[in-house]
Design a protein around this motif. Structure first.
Motif, short mmCIF file in Angstrom:
data_model
loop_
_atom_site.label_atom_id
_atom_site.label_comp_id
_atom_site.label_asym_id
_atom_site.label_seq_id
_atom_site.Cartn_x
_atom_site.Cartn_y
_atom_site.Cartn_z
N UNK A 24 0.86 -1.19 0.00
CA UNK A 24 0.00 0.00 0.00
C UNK A 24 0.89 1.24 0.00
N UNK A 25 0.79 2.05 -1.04
CA UNK A 25 1.70 3.18 -1.22
C UNK A 25 1.04 4.22 -2.12
N UNK A 26 1.41 5.49 -1.94
CA UNK A 26 0.88 6.53 -2.81
C UNK A 26 1.50 6.40 -4.20
N UNK A 27 0.73 6.75 -5.22
CA UNK A 27 1.18 6.61 -6.60
C UNK A 27 2.49 7.36 -6.88
N UNK A 28 2.65 8.64 -6.48
CA UNK A 28 3.91 9.32 -6.81
C UNK A 28 5.14 8.68 -6.17
N UNK A 29 5.01 8.12 -4.97
CA UNK A 29 6.15 7.44 -4.34
C UNK A 29 6.50 6.17 -5.11
N UNK A 30 5.48 5.43 -5.54
CA UNK A 30 5.72 4.23 -6.35
C UNK A 30 6.42 4.59 -7.65
N UNK A 31 5.90 5.60 -8.36
CA UNK A 31 6.48 6.01 -9.63
C UNK A 31 7.91 6.50 -9.45
N UNK A 32 8.17 7.26 -8.40
CA UNK A 32 9.50 7.79 -8.14
C UNK A 32 10.50 6.66 -7.89
N UNK A 33 10.09 5.68 -7.09
CA UNK A 33 10.97 4.55 -6.79
C UNK A 33 11.28 3.74 -8.04
N UNK A 34 10.25 3.49 -8.86
CA UNK A 34 10.46 2.72 -10.08
C UNK A 34 11.37 3.45 -11.05
N UNK A 35 11.13 4.74 -11.26
CA UNK A 35 11.94 5.51 -12.20
C UNK A 35 13.39 5.59 -11.74
N UNK A 88 6.22 0.51 -13.60
CA UNK A 88 5.39 0.39 -12.40
C UNK A 88 3.94 0.19 -12.79
N UNK A 89 3.22 -0.47 -11.92
CA UNK A 89 1.77 -0.62 -12.06
C UNK A 89 1.14 -0.28 -10.72
N UNK A 90 0.22 0.66 -10.72
CA UNK A 90 -0.50 1.05 -9.51
C UNK A 90 -1.92 0.51 -9.58
N UNK A 91 -2.32 -0.23 -8.56
CA UNK A 91 -3.68 -0.73 -8.47
C UNK A 91 -4.51 0.30 -7.72
N UNK A 92 -5.38 0.98 -8.44
CA UNK A 92 -6.19 2.04 -7.83
C UNK A 92 -7.35 2.41 -8.74
N UNK A 93 -8.43 2.82 -8.11
CA UNK A 93 -9.54 3.43 -8.83
C UNK A 93 -9.56 4.92 -8.56
N UNK A 106 -0.55 2.12 -15.57
CA UNK A 106 0.76 1.68 -16.04
C UNK A 106 1.75 2.84 -16.16
N UNK A 107 3.01 2.55 -15.79
CA UNK A 107 4.12 3.49 -15.93
C UNK A 107 5.30 2.79 -16.60
N UNK A 108 5.90 3.45 -17.57
CA UNK A 108 7.17 2.99 -18.11
C UNK A 108 8.28 3.62 -17.27
N UNK A 109 9.56 3.25 -17.48
CA UNK A 109 10.64 3.81 -16.66
C UNK A 109 10.76 5.33 -16.72
N UNK A 110 10.22 5.95 -17.77
CA UNK A 110 10.28 7.42 -17.89
C UNK A 110 9.09 8.11 -17.26
#
Length: 454
Positions: free
Chosen positions: A72-83, A89-94, A106-110
């Motif tokens: 369980x994590x906020x989307x920007x923290x997930x994206x920042x860690x992946x990049x 990255x993939x965030x499960x959220x509605x 879905x997020x690519x490395x960029x």
């Protein structure tokens, strides 16, 4: 309405987001897009999110992709860690939609996927797995510490010293993280309204009940502000000391000023007052972060982007009150919250607002309206705009079809209607010279359009 896939991800009713459907989209993503070293996976706090996340990670491993489970994590923290790791990255959220729905983004490395990636994923749906493919590995990772450090480094331990801030916790996945960040910057934090059931908070169209509750909390305390975010933590909510909500586009322009940006990219639905603030350029786009990102990539120089929901994108290495803040080309809720709180340090936030151009926005939505119905309603208004304007005792002096249909009236009020891109809703935006006028105009526009839909 069956689950729909677009650049906002795959979203639909939980009952229709089957494991097979999830697998199909996840495998298509892994086949058609650059995923870098591995895929980081996060989730919000909906009851359905653990099941959807499990199906997502299982599909990736079956396709031979290594998975990093961030929980369980906020989307920007997930994206920042992946990049930072050169990974997707993939965030499960509605996000802000009701609990009976969910989705995967879905997020690519960029960063966020583009319309081109969307087309590639759709073209690869239905692809079969290689039965002899080696299984991917799965590890766990906590993405939050680096995200906290981002703000400590940029703003410092005393940036919010003396500030008394309420955190409307509800069911946002960032409720504990947000409190940690604010406290680490020196604020005195009080938690409000924590919920064990999911509450769909829409920061772009805050409902009357929530607004009333925020005012009650403010009236019964000595808080300087109340903050919150949506379900997955990429859209901010901020009130002044009286509990009045500061709209997301105003947060955006205040943050752009605080960070000394020279260029701004924002959707056509955002407050037009930003054009009066002296930025070198202001570019308006269609609504949605992919369009904002595309616009930012075409600009040379210190550029930021933001949406009317408050989600903020930083396109250059900025300087906070204590140090540098690295770019993050995905929607973030924490940067605008902290920037505005720091910018207003030493005075009420309501006083800070007095120095902004006196243009006020408001938004609402007609829910449970399929896209086809929304488009038909908009077409009816476009075909006879004078008839529509008669309902407001004004004439139309300008129209804009960048996204939906936006009408500027002779008294310089604005009504803008468009179908939601990720939910069965018709979005209604208004702008006027005062908050009271904007509120009355929104009520009138909602009633008029609702009558058309009945």
């Amino acid at each position: 309405m069956p689950p729909k896939f677009g650049t906002s991800g795959l979203r639909g009713l939980v009952t229709e987001l089957t494991d097979d459907l999830i697998r199909d989209h996840v495998v298509a993503f892994a086949k058609s897009c650059d995923i870098g070293n591995c895929v980081y996976v996060g989730q919000d706090l909906r009851d359905s999110s653990p099941r959807v996340a499990t199906a997502t990670m299982s599909a990736l491993r079956d396709f031979g992709v290594d998975v990093v489970d961030c929980g369980a994590v906020v989307t920007p923290a997930l994206a920042m860690a992946a990049m930072a790791n050169g990974s997707a990255a993939i965030m499960v959220t509605g996000s802000h939609i009701p609990a009976d729905r969910n989705g995967i983004k879905f997020y690519i490395p960029d960063g966020e996927i583009t319309k081109a990636h969307e087309a590639a994923i759709l073209a690869n749906l239905g692809s079969a797995l290689d039965e002899h493919m080696e299984m991917g590995k799965q590890t766990a990772f906590n993405a939050e510490p680096a995200f906290v450090d981002r703000y400590l480094h940029g703003f410092g331990k005393t940036a919010l010293a003396g500030r008394r801030i309420g955190v409307y916790a509800h069911s946002t996945v960032g409720r504990d993280l947000l409190q940690t960040i604010l406290a680490s910057l020196g604020a005195d934090v009080t938690e409000l309204g924590r919920s064990v059931t999911f509450i769909p908070v829409d920061t772009e169209a805050v409902d009357p009940e929530t607004r009333s509750q925020l005012r009650e909390w403010a009236a019964g305390s000595d808080l300087d502000a109340i903050v919150s975010m949506d379900g997955d933590g990429d859209r901010p909510l901020l009130t002044d000391e009286t509990g009045e909500v500061i709209s997301g586009d105003i947060l955006g322009q205040l943050t752009a000023q605080f960070l000394n940006a020279r260029h701004v990219v924002t959707p056509v639905s955002s407050n037009t007052g930003v054009k009066q603030l002296g930025f070198e350029s202001v570019l308006h786009t269609k609504i949605g972060s992919p369009f904002v990102i595309a616009g930012m990539e075409d600009v040379d120089g210190p550029v930021v982007g933001y949406e009317a929901n408050g989600g903020f994108l930083l396109g250059f290495e900025a300087t906070g009150s204590a140090g540098s803040i690295d770019p993050l080309m995905t929607r973030d809720s924490v940067l605008p919250l902290v920037s505005v709180l720091v910018a207003g340090q030493g005075r009420p936030l309501s006083a800070l607002m007095e120095h902004q151009p006196q243009r006020f926005t408001a938004a609402d939505r007609l829910q449970n309206i399929e896209r086809e119905t929304s488009l038909a309603l908009i077409e009816r208004i476009k075909n006879d705009p004078a008839w529509f304007a008669d309902h407001f005792n004004a004439s139309i002096v300008d129209t804009d079809e960048t996204d939906g249909f936006r009408m500027t009236f002779s008294d310089q009020t604005i009504i803008h209607v468009r179908p939601s891109g990720n939910a069965p809703e018709l979005r209604i935006y208004v702008e006027a010279e005062s908050a009271v006028t904007a509120g009355k105009l929104l009520d009138a526009a909602y009633s008029t359009i609702k009558a058309l839909s009945d």
